[in-house]
Design a protein around this motif. Sequence first.
Motif, PDB file in Angstrom:
ATOM      1  N   ALA A   1       0.360  -3.189  12.803  1.00 34.15           N
ATOM      2  CA  ALA A   1       0.368  -3.602  11.390  1.00 34.15           C
ATOM      3  C   ALA A   1       0.129  -5.097  11.207  1.00 34.15           C
ATOM      4  CB  ALA A   1       1.683  -3.192  10.721  1.00 34.15           C
ATOM      5  N   THR A   2       0.102  -5.883  12.283  1.00 29.42           N
ATOM      6  CA  THR A   2      -0.240  -7.311  12.148  1.00 29.42           C
ATOM      7  C   THR A   2      -1.755  -7.493  12.001  1.00 29.42           C
ATOM      8  OG1 THR A   2      -0.266  -7.432  14.568  1.00 29.42           O
ATOM      9  CG2 THR A   2       1.716  -8.262  13.470  1.00 29.42           C
TER      10      THR A   2
ATOM     11  N   GLY B   1      -2.534  -3.818   8.576  1.00 33.39           N
ATOM     12  CA  GLY B   1      -1.914  -4.522   7.438  1.00 33.39           C
ATOM     13  C   GLY B   1      -2.157  -3.772   6.136  1.00 33.39           C
ATOM     14  N   HIS B   2      -3.394  -3.302   5.942  1.00 29.74           N
ATOM     15  CA  HIS B   2      -3.689  -2.500   4.747  1.00 29.74           C
ATOM     16  C   HIS B   2      -2.866  -1.207   4.762  1.00 29.74           C
ATOM     17  CE1 HIS B   2      -6.855  -4.966   3.154  1.00 29.74           C
ATOM     18  NE2 HIS B   2      -7.612  -4.862   4.231  1.00 29.74           N
TER      19      HIS B   2
ATOM     20  N   ARG C   1       0.705  -1.848   3.744  1.00 25.54           N
ATOM     21  CA  ARG C   1       0.875  -2.062   2.298  1.00 25.54           C
ATOM     22  C   ARG C   1       0.800  -0.736   1.537  1.00 25.54           C
ATOM     23  NH1 ARG C   1      -1.459  -6.722   3.551  1.00 25.54           N
ATOM     24  NH2 ARG C   1      -3.594  -5.966   3.364  1.00 25.54           N
TER      25      ARG C   1
ATOM     26  N   SER D   1       7.299  -0.113  11.752  1.00 23.45           N
ATOM     27  CA  SER D   1       6.147  -0.851  12.256  1.00 23.45           C
ATOM     28  C   SER D   1       6.408  -1.193  13.724  1.00 23.45           C
ATOM     29  CB  SER D   1       5.956  -2.120  11.425  1.00 23.45           C
ATOM     30  OG  SER D   1       5.145  -3.013  12.135  1.00 23.45           O
TER      31      SER D   1
ATOM     32  N   LEU E   1       6.104  -9.178  11.800  1.00 24.22           N
ATOM     33  CA  LEU E   1       5.206  -9.160  10.644  1.00 24.22           C
ATOM     34  C   LEU E   1       5.450 -10.344   9.721  1.00 24.22           C
ATOM     35  CD1 LEU E   1       5.523  -5.381   9.704  1.00 24.22           C
ATOM     36  CD2 LEU E   1       3.504  -6.507  10.671  1.00 24.22           C
TER      37      LEU E   1
END
Length: 162
Positions: free
Chosen positions: A9-10, A15-16, A19, A32, A38
């Motif tokens: 998720a970094t 990342g999208h 979210r 995550s 993060l």
Amino acid sequence: MKRLVIVGATGMVGGHALRYALEHPSVDRVISIGRKNLGISHPKLKEVLHSNFADCSALAAVLSGQDTAVFCLGTYTGAMPDAEFRKITVDYTIEFARVLHYRLLRAIYPVFRLLFPNFVIRSDDLARAMIDVTVRGTQERGGVIFENRDIRTIVKLQAGVS
Ligand SMILES: NC(=O)c1ccc[n+]([C@@H]2O[C@H](COP(=O)([O-])OP(=O)(O)OC[C@H]3O[C@@H](n4cnc5c(N)ncnc54)[C@H](OP(=O)(O)O)[C@@H]3O)[C@@H](O)[C@H]2O)c1
């Protein structure tokens, strides 16, 4: 409500995904997993740091009871030597899937057993059949290879005898 795992998720894709997942009304928990923090906090979010994706065994407990996982860890062709590229994009993915797949199967095991009884066998039935075959000999039970349905038959016969 779904419990979701996101790996990587970094990164841009991860990342999208993070979210969207946090905003999604049907997702109540996001774990995550990555090698760096993060740097955000959210009531639905839990972070787990893991540095060596060549061995994901330590993630087994974290993955227990989760509904699904989105694997966004990766890299780009040309960004590194081919062997490293393959390790990150192929080996890490397979290793993570290996650990996740048994966890998930365990969660759905009762339903799986109901729908596909010949695909699974209870540990006590397996043990009972092994002892029975050892004691009686394989010939009496009709062969040397026993599929799940054979094991179930042995257990039923044995229950009738005792
Ligand atoms: N971006 C796109 O539009 C797009 C389109 C199609 C396919 N893809 C594919 O999707 C994947 C992700 O793309 P992206 O753009 O999100 O890449 P990115 O921004 O570079 O993110 C990569 C992610 O993978 C992690 N990672 C990389 N190497 C790692 C390692 N050795 N150990 C642990 N974690 C590692 C990074 O963690 P750190 O932050 O700790 O480095 C980061 O979370 C790639 O395989 C890419 O080819 C991307």
